[in-house]
Design an enzyme around this catalytic site. Structure first.
Site, PDB file in Angstrom:
ATOM      1  N   PHE A 235      45.773  24.950  67.813  1.00 24.73           N
ATOM      2  CA  PHE A 235      46.152  24.377  69.127  1.00 24.73           C
ATOM      3  C   PHE A 235      46.956  22.876  68.790  1.00 24.73           C
ATOM      4  CE2 PHE A 235      42.473  26.769  70.630  1.00 24.73           C
ATOM      5  CZ  PHE A 235      43.064  27.830  70.946  1.00 24.73           C
ATOM      6  N   GLY A 462      45.890  33.218  64.797  1.00 26.81           N
ATOM      7  CA  GLY A 462      45.303  34.107  65.980  1.00 26.81           C
ATOM      8  C   GLY A 462      46.371  34.417  66.824  1.00 26.81           C
ATOM      9  N   THR A 463      47.484  34.174  66.625  1.00 25.92           N
ATOM     10  CA  THR A 463      48.809  34.458  67.531  1.00 25.92           C
ATOM     11  C   THR A 463      49.469  35.714  67.342  1.00 25.92           C
ATOM     12  OG1 THR A 463      50.513  33.354  65.989  1.00 25.92           O
ATOM     13  CG2 THR A 463      49.413  31.920  67.647  1.00 25.92           C
ATOM     14  N   ARG A 585      63.974  37.291  73.325  1.00 25.67           N
ATOM     15  CA  ARG A 585      63.503  38.878  73.130  1.00 25.67           C
ATOM     16  C   ARG A 585      62.113  38.596  72.646  1.00 25.67           C
ATOM     17  NH1 ARG A 585      66.067  42.747  68.359  1.00 25.67           N
ATOM     18  NH2 ARG A 585      65.359  44.710  69.217  1.00 25.67           N
ATOM     19  N   ASN A 588      56.841  41.435  70.092  1.00 27.59           N
ATOM     20  CA  ASN A 588      55.645  42.088  70.339  1.00 27.59           C
ATOM     21  C   ASN A 588      55.004  41.931  71.546  1.00 27.59           C
ATOM     22  OD1 ASN A 588      52.980  43.338  70.157  1.00 27.59           O
ATOM     23  ND2 ASN A 588      52.946  43.454  68.080  1.00 27.59           N
ATOM     24  N   THR A 591      51.049  40.913  71.446  1.00 27.52           N
ATOM     25  CA  THR A 591      50.689  39.871  70.858  1.00 27.52           C
ATOM     26  C   THR A 591      51.371  38.706  71.983  1.00 27.52           C
ATOM     27  OG1 THR A 591      52.521  39.735  69.242  1.00 27.52           O
ATOM     28  CG2 THR A 591      50.387  40.640  68.887  1.00 27.52           C
ATOM     29  N   LYS A 658      62.465  33.536  71.270  1.00 25.88           N
ATOM     30  CA  LYS A 658      61.877  31.848  71.694  1.00 25.88           C
ATOM     31  C   LYS A 658      60.218  31.898  71.579  1.00 25.88           C
ATOM     32  CE  LYS A 658      65.437  31.114  75.325  1.00 25.88           C
ATOM     33  NZ  LYS A 658      65.857  30.746  76.606  1.00 25.88           N
ATOM     34  N   GLY A 659      59.770  31.042  71.322  1.00 26.27           N
ATOM     35  CA  GLY A 659      58.306  30.668  71.208  1.00 26.27           C
ATOM     36  C   GLY A 659      57.584  30.770  72.686  1.00 26.27           C
ATOM     37  N   GLU A 662      53.158  28.080  73.777  1.00 26.88           N
ATOM     38  CA  GLU A 662      52.890  26.997  74.456  1.00 26.88           C
ATOM     39  C   GLU A 662      53.559  26.997  75.874  1.00 26.88           C
ATOM     40  OE1 GLU A 662      52.852  23.153  71.435  1.00 26.88           O
ATOM     41  OE2 GLU A 662      54.062  24.936  70.944  1.00 26.88           O
TER      42      GLU A 662
END
Length: 701
Positions: A235, A462-463, A585, A588, A591, A658-659, A662
């Site tokens: 984090f 853990g992501t 996109r 997965n 996850t 993109k992430g 967060e």
């Protein structure tokens, strides 16, 4: 020719799942390093001053104690731009909880016992640890975290506010919060002579940690190796080295043997960073139609006297809504407190709580639906830079999220829906998070036995990063996923950014894709005739990232919440959370969905529970364990759903991703606060939304 089923976009189970559920996955403290000793950090009990004297006789007399370290007998580190890492380099004390000595012993228990026997005398100075507006030492930093300007202004905000038919002027506060990772910060340090150091470390950025530690110890590039095969959460707190890591390296060098350091839960609250508290004032000017004419967002935060760390709290306001006149300002007070640092969505999480709460208040004032108010102020380009968005589907998230949540037909009047003793309400908020990418390197290798090995200094905290990168590699190589071994978590694999800022997969995946494409091309040129020793190719995205066009790259989302509030006690329960996201996109869905739901639960935790209680006598935190620092659990939300749009964006990276790590937290707290208002008519502007704050509002109605 056999057609290989592509795996990007498929719900692939974690490739390391068996290791984790059987306990064979090694975390930092578990590596079988022979002949290891144990170090226990002794922390300052005063908020400011210096160590005058140490009495170590009783500690050194205990069987098994090897050394007591302090500022007089440890290796002298090179200067660093992060002074909190200058562990044991000076007797001066900048905050309570600072490491002032350490005991090294043959067992963890002996080290702890000996630490209690060390007697320390201090010279105590006056201190100031309370964040208060009006402090004459408050200043506007030139830049804040991420390199953003501390202050930005367009137009004439004061004149626009004076002329606006509707003006909102409100203040919100958020408390300090702690990352509280499941795996405590832990390190094993092993020196090979004086010029080579191996660190087994819980780490979000192995390559960057190795680079920082090498500079501090005056070692050449590559002389420090970080191993972080598995990391139990971060984090943000493990994105850069923290004092426990430096202490382990110093202790191991001092005694000439490997040394283990593991911070206790209590020690972590002052040793490994926290989220700064904020005091935010927002002023909005609007036409009766809801069109914003002026936005003024000011955020006051704190840092230590060691480092002027300032979060980018008002930066999301610069992106979200169109208004001709705009002012966004960060202000900072450096106090005698521990240094705050990154915590999931630093800046964006508290900043969007204030902005999206204010937008809800403005919607109430105008008699508008809060979704329609946001749609009315949708910008066509980035309001601050003027750059086009690579993609921006916030309105689609608002519309689709509202449909899935059942927003239509909502009675906007507060306090209308009651079920027994419970008042029920719904609220929403928008969110955004920048789509960041940094240069990275990777290596792809065709093995003589027929498989493929991909190496990159990424970190899976853990992501599911290890799994997603395996999917990217398999598709680029055109092989089944079980033929690819993804080897990560080693600094020796070359430049790679940390698992932070939601940039991990975007950055690492690009390098993996480039390396695998290069390898596939070489294999094609050889017509499959693999050399006896195998074949290897590398990918470096430095030039690719720098060559990208000037676009404003962000992920967006809409959060919806349904809450019930006990009309007598003020207790708040969250029945439903629903998030609708546009994040490029999705590599997965399994996850990514887990990350988004986890972020939403973390936002709920901030909304209702998390609050570090600062003790003004000492400047540290009174509630420094998980018994008194409350965090949301499964039972605190009955239903949490994360959905996303199919979004194509070819201005990001080869994956179009993109992430999401967060994005889920941003907006959640505001959605819950807005739902509490809708349920009760009580507007809580100070997080967390405690029973006392709600009950106080109910009593005045």
């Amino acid at each position: 020719m056999t057609t290989i089923q592509r795996t990007v976009g498929a719900e692939v189970a974690r490739v390391e799942g068996r290791e984790k559920v059987t306990g064979t996955a090694l975390y930092a403290y578990e590596y079988p390093v022979p002949d290891a000793l144990y170090a226990w950090a002794i922390q300052s009990t005063i908020p400011r001053g210096r160590v005058r004297a140490l009495d170590t006789g009783a500690a050194l007399a205990l069987p098994g104690v090897v050394a007591v370290l302090d500022s007089h007998n440890v290796f002298r580190l090179r200067p660093t731009d992060a002074p909190e890492l200058a562990v044991l380099q000076s007797p001066d004390i900048a905050h309570r909880g600072q490491v002032v000595a350490a005991v090294v012993a043959d067992t963890y228990e002996t080290a702890r016992q000996a630490a209690a026997a060390v007697r320390i005398e201090y010279d105590v100075d006056d201190h100031d640890s309370e964040l208060m507006d009006g402090d004459p030492r408050i200043f506007v930093p030139e830049t804040v975290n991420g390199g953003h300007p501390g202050h930005m202004e367009k137009g004439d905000v004061e004149a626009a506010l004076a002329a606006a038919p509707v003006v909102l002027d409100v203040t919100y506060t958020t408390p300090p919060e702690h990352t509280s990772t499941m795996e405590p910060h832990a390190t094993i340090a092993v020196w090979d002579g004086d010029d080579s150091l191996t660190l087994y470390n819980g780490d979000q950025g192995p390559w960057m940690t190795a680079d920082r530690l090498a500079a501090m110890f005056g070692l050449p590039e590559g002389a420090v190796r970080v191993v972080a095969d598995h990391t139990g959460g971060g984090f943000g707190s493990k994105a850069v080295p923290r004092p426990p890591t430096v202490l382990a390296a110093l202790a191991a060098r001092a005694v000439g043997r490997p040394v283990k350091v593991a911070a206790t839960r209590q020690q972590m609250f002052t040793m490994v960073s926290y989220r700064t508290p904020t005091l935010q004032r927002i002023r909005l000017g609007a036409e009766r139609t809801g069109k914003l004419t002026a936005i003024w967002h000011d955020a006051l935060q704190q840092s230590s006297t060691l480092t002027p760390y300032c979060e980018q709290t008002v930066t999301p306001t610069r992106v979200m809504y169109a208004a001709r006149h705009r002012r966004t300002v960060h202000r900072l007070a450096q106090l005698d407190v521990p240094t705050p640092s990154w915590m999931r969505a630093p800046g964006e999480a508290p900043g969007m709580f204030a902005l999206e709460s204010a937008m809800d208040e403005l919607a109430v004032e105008l008699g508008m639906d809060p979704i329609e108010l946001r749609v009315a102020n949708e910008p066509s380009v980035d309001p601050e830079t003027g750059h086009p968005f690579s993609s921006r589907n916030l309105v689609a998230c608002l519309r689709e999220g509202a449909a899935r949540f059942g927003w239509a037909g909502r009675d906007p009047a507060p306090g209308r829906r009651r079920e027994g003793d419970w008042l029920v309400g719904t609220g929403m908020a928008a969110g955004n998070y920048p789509a960041l990418t940094r240069p990275s390197t990777a290596t792809a290798r065709a093995e003589p036995a027929g498989g493929f090995t991909v190496r990159i200094a990424a970190s899976d905290i853990g992501t599911g990063a290890r799994t997603a990168l395996t999917q990217v590699a398999a598709d680029e190589l055109g092989v089944e996923i079980d033929r690819v071994t993804l080897d990560i978590g080693r600094s020796a694999y070359g430049q790679a950014p940390w698992a932070g800022g939601s940039m991990g997969l975007s950055s690492w995946g690009w390098a993996v894709a480039k390396a695998c494409r290069a390898l596939a091309k070489r294999l094609d040129e050889l017509s499959g005739a693999l050399p006896p020793g195998g074949l290897e190719a590398q990918g470096d995205t430095t030039e690719d990232v720098e060559a990208r066009g000037q676009f404003s790259r962000h992920a967006f989302g809409a959060q919806f919440a349904e809450v019930r509030v006990d009309a007598v006690t003020g207790q708040v329960r969250v029945d439903r959370l629903l998030g609708m996201f546009a994040a490029g996109r999705i590599i997965n869905p399994r996850t990514a969905g887990s990350q988004l739901r986890g972020g939403m639960c973390m936002g709920l935790s901030a909304a209702l529970y998390e609050n570090l209680e600062t003790d003004p006598r000492f400047g540290d935190f009174a509630n420094h364990d998980l018994a008194t620092y409350h965090i949301a659990a499964h039972a605190d939300v009955r239903d949490v759903q994360a959905h996303w749009l199919e979004e194509d964006d070819d201005e990001l990276n080869p994956m179009g991703s993109k992430g999401v790590g967060e994005l889920g937290i941003v907006g959640t707290a505001a959605a819950i606060a807005n739902a509490v208002y809708h349920a009760t008519g009580v507007r809580v502007r100070d997080l967390p939304i405690t029973v006392e704050r709600v009950r106080a509002g109910l009593s005045t109605r």
